[in-house]
Write a protein that holds these residues in place. Structure first.
Motif, PDB file in Angstrom:
ATOM      1  N   ASN A 131       0.841  -1.190   0.000  1.00  0.00           N
ATOM      2  CA  ASN A 131       0.000   0.000   0.000  1.00  0.00           C
ATOM      3  C   ASN A 131       0.880   1.246   0.000  1.00  0.00           C
ATOM      4  OD1 ASN A 131      -1.956   2.132   1.035  1.00  0.00           O
ATOM      5  ND2 ASN A 131      -3.284   0.321   1.021  1.00  0.00           N
ATOM      6  N   PRO A 132       0.491   2.285  -0.744  1.00  0.00           N
ATOM      7  CA  PRO A 132       1.287   3.530  -0.718  1.00  0.00           C
ATOM      8  C   PRO A 132       1.131   4.319   0.580  1.00  0.00           C
ATOM      9  CG  PRO A 132      -0.650   3.799  -2.119  1.00  0.00           C
ATOM     10  CD  PRO A 132      -0.594   2.350  -1.741  1.00  0.00           C
ATOM     11  N   GLN A 133       0.133   3.960   1.406  1.00  0.00           N
ATOM     12  CA  GLN A 133      -0.058   4.602   2.703  1.00  0.00           C
ATOM     13  C   GLN A 133       0.655   3.783   3.777  1.00  0.00           C
ATOM     14  OE1 GLN A 133      -1.546   7.566   2.937  1.00  0.00           O
ATOM     15  NE2 GLN A 133      -1.910   7.505   0.721  1.00  0.00           N
ATOM     16  N   ASN A 134       1.616   4.390   4.445  1.00  0.00           N
ATOM     17  CA  ASN A 134       2.443   3.653   5.392  1.00  0.00           C
ATOM     18  C   ASN A 134       1.812   3.592   6.787  1.00  0.00           C
ATOM     19  OD1 ASN A 134       4.668   2.295   6.499  1.00  0.00           O
ATOM     20  ND2 ASN A 134       5.630   4.210   7.108  1.00  0.00           N
ATOM     21  N   ILE A 135       1.721   2.382   7.336  1.00  0.00           N
ATOM     22  CA  ILE A 135       1.331   2.218   8.742  1.00  0.00           C
ATOM     23  C   ILE A 135       2.391   1.420   9.496  1.00  0.00           C
ATOM     24  CG2 ILE A 135      -1.150   2.354   8.273  1.00  0.00           C
ATOM     25  CD1 ILE A 135      -1.190  -0.729   8.578  1.00  0.00           C
ATOM     26  N   GLY A 136       3.515   1.141   8.818  1.00  0.00           N
ATOM     27  CA  GLY A 136       4.568   0.357   9.444  1.00  0.00           C
ATOM     28  C   GLY A 136       4.334  -1.138   9.290  1.00  0.00           C
ATOM     29  N   HIS A 137       5.291  -1.910   9.770  1.00  0.00           N
ATOM     30  CA  HIS A 137       5.197  -3.376   9.711  1.00  0.00           C
ATOM     31  C   HIS A 137       5.216  -3.901  11.140  1.00  0.00           C
ATOM     32  CE1 HIS A 137       5.905  -7.545   8.690  1.00  0.00           C
ATOM     33  NE2 HIS A 137       5.820  -7.263   7.399  1.00  0.00           N
ATOM     34  N   PHE A 138       4.043  -4.327  11.614  1.00  0.00           N
ATOM     35  CA  PHE A 138       3.908  -4.750  13.013  1.00  0.00           C
ATOM     36  C   PHE A 138       4.781  -5.966  13.305  1.00  0.00           C
ATOM     37  CE2 PHE A 138       1.996  -7.366  16.325  1.00  0.00           C
ATOM     38  CZ  PHE A 138       1.884  -6.446  17.358  1.00  0.00           C
ATOM     39  N   GLY A 139       4.717  -6.992  12.456  1.00  0.00           N
ATOM     40  CA  GLY A 139       5.439  -8.231  12.732  1.00  0.00           C
ATOM     41  C   GLY A 139       6.942  -8.033  12.833  1.00  0.00           C
ATOM     42  N   LEU A 140       7.508  -7.211  11.948  1.00  0.00           N
ATOM     43  CA  LEU A 140       8.948  -6.938  11.979  1.00  0.00           C
ATOM     44  C   LEU A 140       9.299  -5.813  12.947  1.00  0.00           C
ATOM     45  CD1 LEU A 140       9.798  -7.169   8.167  1.00  0.00           C
ATOM     46  CD2 LEU A 140      10.319  -8.849   9.949  1.00  0.00           C
ATOM     47  N   ASN A 141       8.283  -5.146  13.475  1.00  0.00           N
ATOM     48  CA  ASN A 141       8.461  -4.020  14.398  1.00  0.00           C
ATOM     49  C   ASN A 141       9.296  -2.916  13.749  1.00  0.00           C
ATOM     50  OD1 ASN A 141       8.051  -2.548  16.706  1.00  0.00           O
ATOM     51  ND2 ASN A 141       9.567  -3.635  17.938  1.00  0.00           N
ATOM     52  N   LEU A 142       8.883  -2.531  12.545  1.00  0.00           N
ATOM     53  CA  LEU A 142       9.581  -1.495  11.794  1.00  0.00           C
ATOM     54  C   LEU A 142       8.608  -0.383  11.414  1.00  0.00           C
ATOM     55  CD1 LEU A 142      11.683  -3.813   9.460  1.00  0.00           C
ATOM     56  CD2 LEU A 142      12.593  -2.341  11.267  1.00  0.00           C
ATOM     57  N   ARG A 143       9.060   0.855  11.499  1.00  0.00           N
ATOM     58  CA  ARG A 143       8.193   1.984  11.179  1.00  0.00           C
ATOM     59  C   ARG A 143       8.010   2.173   9.683  1.00  0.00           C
ATOM     60  NH1 ARG A 143      10.570   6.945  14.519  1.00  0.00           N
ATOM     61  NH2 ARG A 143      12.514   5.933  13.895  1.00  0.00           N
ATOM     62  N   ARG A 144       8.998   1.813   8.907  1.00  0.00           N
ATOM     63  CA  ARG A 144       8.891   1.928   7.441  1.00  0.00           C
ATOM     64  C   ARG A 144       9.599   0.744   6.810  1.00  0.00           C
ATOM     65  NH1 ARG A 144      11.672   5.812   9.698  1.00  0.00           N
ATOM     66  NH2 ARG A 144       9.897   7.233   9.574  1.00  0.00           N
ATOM     67  N   TYR A 145       8.953   0.163   5.817  1.00  0.00           N
ATOM     68  CA  TYR A 145       9.470  -1.070   5.217  1.00  0.00           C
ATOM     69  C   TYR A 145       8.939  -1.177   3.794  1.00  0.00           C
ATOM     70  CZ  TYR A 145      10.923  -5.997   5.047  1.00  0.00           C
ATOM     71  OH  TYR A 145      11.533  -7.173   4.724  1.00  0.00           O
TER      72      TYR A 145
END
Length: 771
Positions: A563-577
């Motif tokens: 998605n072009p809208q970023n909400i981060g990656h919960f599983g990897l615990n990363l803010r941008r991916y």
């Protein structure tokens, strides 16, 4: 398509027309979210109701309460009602209404939300916006009137897949003068007579595709064989069923092949020369395309003592696949490569994927590369991207690299240990400190693999060992992906993120209820991070409950998407991916490569102007393609195992309960990972109730309990290879001493009878989603 009336619901005098600045009621907010699906974020709600200053804190608390009660869900910083549809999504065109208008259903629909909604599909004038029944299309919700049968209306953005045409089935011969016929794989299709004049050497029981060519006697359709795939006992035939049933494109058009064949090797030109950097590839032993190479060295900078420099080079697919080309259009259509036990359905033709772009040993190849600097704690301090010409120093398998670092070298690795492999492992040890500090979600659910014989039938099923070599490459790729997202954000360049949302309040509540049955607690949902789940997993590690808890936590997770809208990656615990490391097999990565080329002015083949407006639709399309591939791969494995076990009817096996529903138990066998179903009607003489909180069937009178994760003995009763389904009979007694089923629970009558045993039909195996 005739013009539709405006939906009066969208223009009604709703209760949410409040005085600006006045705090809206719960009903006002729910009404606004309902009228603006996928568009109502906290900022939009505050702006609509005129909420400013300190009142925003009260609004935030109100939204949090509504989410905790399951009345709204947060997706990509936007609020929707549970079961609502996103603005853009992929739909299957399933039928026509009584007025002849097309009706569709969302391809990706959570069964827990009930039956999928019917969508009135509004076609356009362009040919690529005119689907038919059976097709798959990318659509956008609209405010048009939905009519009587549909709950939503949507306009076609483009048709993704034409499903009409060839019919797949099993060739059957008849005795006497009657012609052969087709037994369709899809049970909704009728049997078809086959023209006997050209049978393509098909034998009884072969898988074939046919096309209806004429009408026979009494108007009965007659079909001709288009292609013969061979015996139904081969993997090729089984995977062909998956390709056809899921509508996966697998034949490249002539224009695409022509562009691929025209590709020529790249010279140095304006690229940086990285050919002296001893990058190596580490892949599975049977890999044909090598899209990433790695190298590491200690950082010589005295200000970064104990730190490392990591180099990751990725195949430069963007050089060969130009925006708008036939190759590009076909790659977007496919979305990703699809992997079966004996073959790959590639996103790009082999001339590109296995040759010109593959980072082959000792051959010059173009690459997009990133140089990353890490301090001694594993924290990335800087990075830079480069467009290079490289030359892989060696091609190793995971096992080969691991053995070498463990002291068992071969001819290929004996000269690589000191200068290449040991620095790689030392850099990984450094990066692992950063990963451990980040605490991503650490689920332990081994994935089964199938080993085939030379004739394409199953030899055995196994779970491959997970080595440090796997983890090293995985962590290097994660860091490269993070670097790509950071650079594109900094340069304000459009991209598709790889996002993974946190669990919904409903799933978290269900998980908490389950954990309470094991006397464990999950912390409050406020600020819940992956470390909270890891704490639970660590408590049950090496206990009989470990597999059970891993399964339930997996099922509580959301599904990752683009998605072009970023909400981060919960599983990897990363803010941008973002995905950058596999452009040979994923279209999302190709978009990121083009973004980097544009942002860093590395060539004229970067992301085109105007792409930002298209990325939402592209994200939905490639997310759907990814799920389609996962289902096809899973279905193929299920069918192969069911075919393999078809001659073991009556045999007994040890397994584990992998799913519990009102109608029975799903069991996964320990040795093979095969999934099968036990109908509730065959379990025992009792009334069983489904206890959702404990994921169990509990006897009404006896309290006998069958719970998710229990080890049980079963007997194979029936195998249905075409459906990929097995049916078992349970031999083990359930656990006793647990709580009796409550009268308010979901009742499942399971009084045993011989008739019910004879009549129970096999059910398709069901597994949790991957996130």
């Amino acid at each position: 398509m005739s013009a539709k009336r405006i939906n009066p619901r969208k223009h009604s005098n709703r209760a949410h027309a409040k005085v600006p600045g006045e705090m809206p009621s719960r009903e006002d907010i729910l009404a606004f979210v309902a009228d603006n699906p996928g568009k109502a974020g906290k900022r939009e709600i505050a702006r609509h109701f005129g909420i400013i200053g300190g009142a925003r804190i009260q609004l935030k608390k109100l939204l949090k309460d509504l989410a905790a009660e399951g009345l709204i869900e947060k997706r990509q910083k936007r609020m929707i009602r549970p079961g609502d549809l996103p603005p853009v999504f992929v739909a299957n065109i399933v039928t026509r209404d009584r007025d002849g208008e097309l009706l569709g259903e969302p391809l990706d629909w959570d069964e827990e939300a009930g039956l999928p909604p019917k969508i009135l599909v509004i076609t356009g004038k362009a040919k690529n916006t005119q689907p038919g029944v059976g097709d798959r299309a990318l659509i956008r919700l609209t405010e048009a009137d939905t009519g009587n049968e549909a709950s939503h209306a949507a306009r076609v953005i483009r048709v993704l897949e034409k499903r009409q045409g060839a019919i797949l089935g099993i060739f059957r011969k008849r005795d006497g003068k009657r012609p052969p016929y087709l037994e369709p794989i899809d049970r909704k299709q009728r049997e078809l007579d086959i023209d006997p004049t050209d049978l393509k050497e098909a034998d009884d029981g072969d898988l074939v595709s046919v096309q209806v060519t004429r009408s026979g006697r009494y108007g009965h359709p007659v079909a001709s064989i288009v292609e013969r795939f061979g015996s139904m006992h081969s993997e090729k035939a089984i995977s062909e069923i998956a390709l056809q049933s899921h509508g996966i494109p697998h034949v490249f058009p002539g224009s695409v092949e022509a562009e691929a064949e025209a590709a020529r090797p790249v010279t140095l030109g304006q690229r940086e020369d990285w050919r002296k950097i001893p990058l190596i590839t580490i892949d599975p032993p049977d890999a044909k395309d090598h899209d990433d190479a790695v190298y590491a060295e200690p950082d010589a900078n005295p200000d970064n003592e104990g730190g490392y420099i990591v180099f990751v080079a990725i195949a430069d697919v963007a050089h060969y696949v130009r925006p708008g080309s036939a190759l590009d259009k076909e790659a977007l259509k496919r979305g990703n490569s699809v992997y079966f036990p004996d073959r790959v359905i590639p996103m790009l033709p082999e001339r590109i994927s296995n040759d010109m772009c593959s980072l082959k040993e000792k051959q010059n190849r173009p690459a997009m590369a990133v140089r990353m600097v890490f301090d001694k704690t594993g924290r990335k301090t800087s990075h830079s991207f480069h467009r290079v010409l490289m030359r892989s120093a060696a091609k190793l398998s995971y096992v080969q690299a691991q053995k070498a670092i463990d002291g068992v070298t071969d001819e290929a690795t004996e000269t690589l240990v000191d200068g290449i492999l040991e620095p790689l492992w030392a850099a990984y040890a450094c990066l692992k400190k950063g990963r451990d500090a980040r605490e991503p979600l650490e689920l332990d659910l081994p994935e089964r693999k199938i080993k085939l014989k030379d004739d394409g039938t199953v030899d055995h099923v196994y779970v491959p060992e997970r080595l440090d070599a796997h983890k090293l490459i995985e962590e290097f790729m994660i860091q490269a992906n993070v670097a790509a997202a950071e650079t594109l954000e900094k340069k304000k360049t459009p991209l598709v993120y790889r996002i993974h949302d946190a669990s919904t309040p409903e799933k978290l509540e269900s998980l908490k209820e389950f954990l309470s049955t094991l006397n464990m607690k999950l912390p409050s949902s406020g600020g819940l991070r992956p470390s909270a789940f890891n704490g639970i997993l660590q408590k049950v590690k090496d206990t009989p409950q470990a597999h059970l808890v891993n399964e339930v936590i997996l099922r509580s997770q959301a599904q990752a998407e683009y998605n072009p809208q970023n909400i981060g990656h919960f599983g990897l615990n990363l803010r941008r991916y973002a995905h950058f490391t596999s452009p040979i097999r994923r279209y999302a990565d190709l978009i990121v490569h083009r973004g980097l080329i544009r942002a860093l002015e590395l060539g004229d083949d970067g992301l085109q102007d105007g792409m930002e407006a298209k990325l939402e639709a592209i994200g939905a399309e490639i997310s759907a393609a990814e799920r389609r591939a996962m289902l096809a791969e899973r279905d193929t494995i299920d069918r192969l195992i069911a075919l393999w076990m078809a001659d073991q009817i009556g045999a007994s096996f040890k397994g584990r309960i992998a799913g519990v529903v009102k109608s029975g138990l799903f069991v996964r066998l320990e040795d093979t990972g095969a999934d099968g179903f036990i109908p509730a009607s065959t379990i025992g003489i009792d009334y069983y109730r489904y206890d959702e909180g404990s994921h169990a069937l509990i006897g009404d009178k006896t309290g006998e309990t069958y719970q998710l994760g229990d080890v049980v003995d079963v007997r194979l009763v029936e195998a249905a290879p075409f459906a990929g389904a097995l049916r078992f009979e349970i031999l083990s007694k359930g656990r006793t001493g647990g709580k009796r089923a409550q009268r308010t629970g979901s009742k499942s009558r399971v009084q045993k009878s011989r008739a019910s045993q004879r009549g129970a039909a096999p059910a398709r195996s069901k597994r949790g989603k991957k996130s």
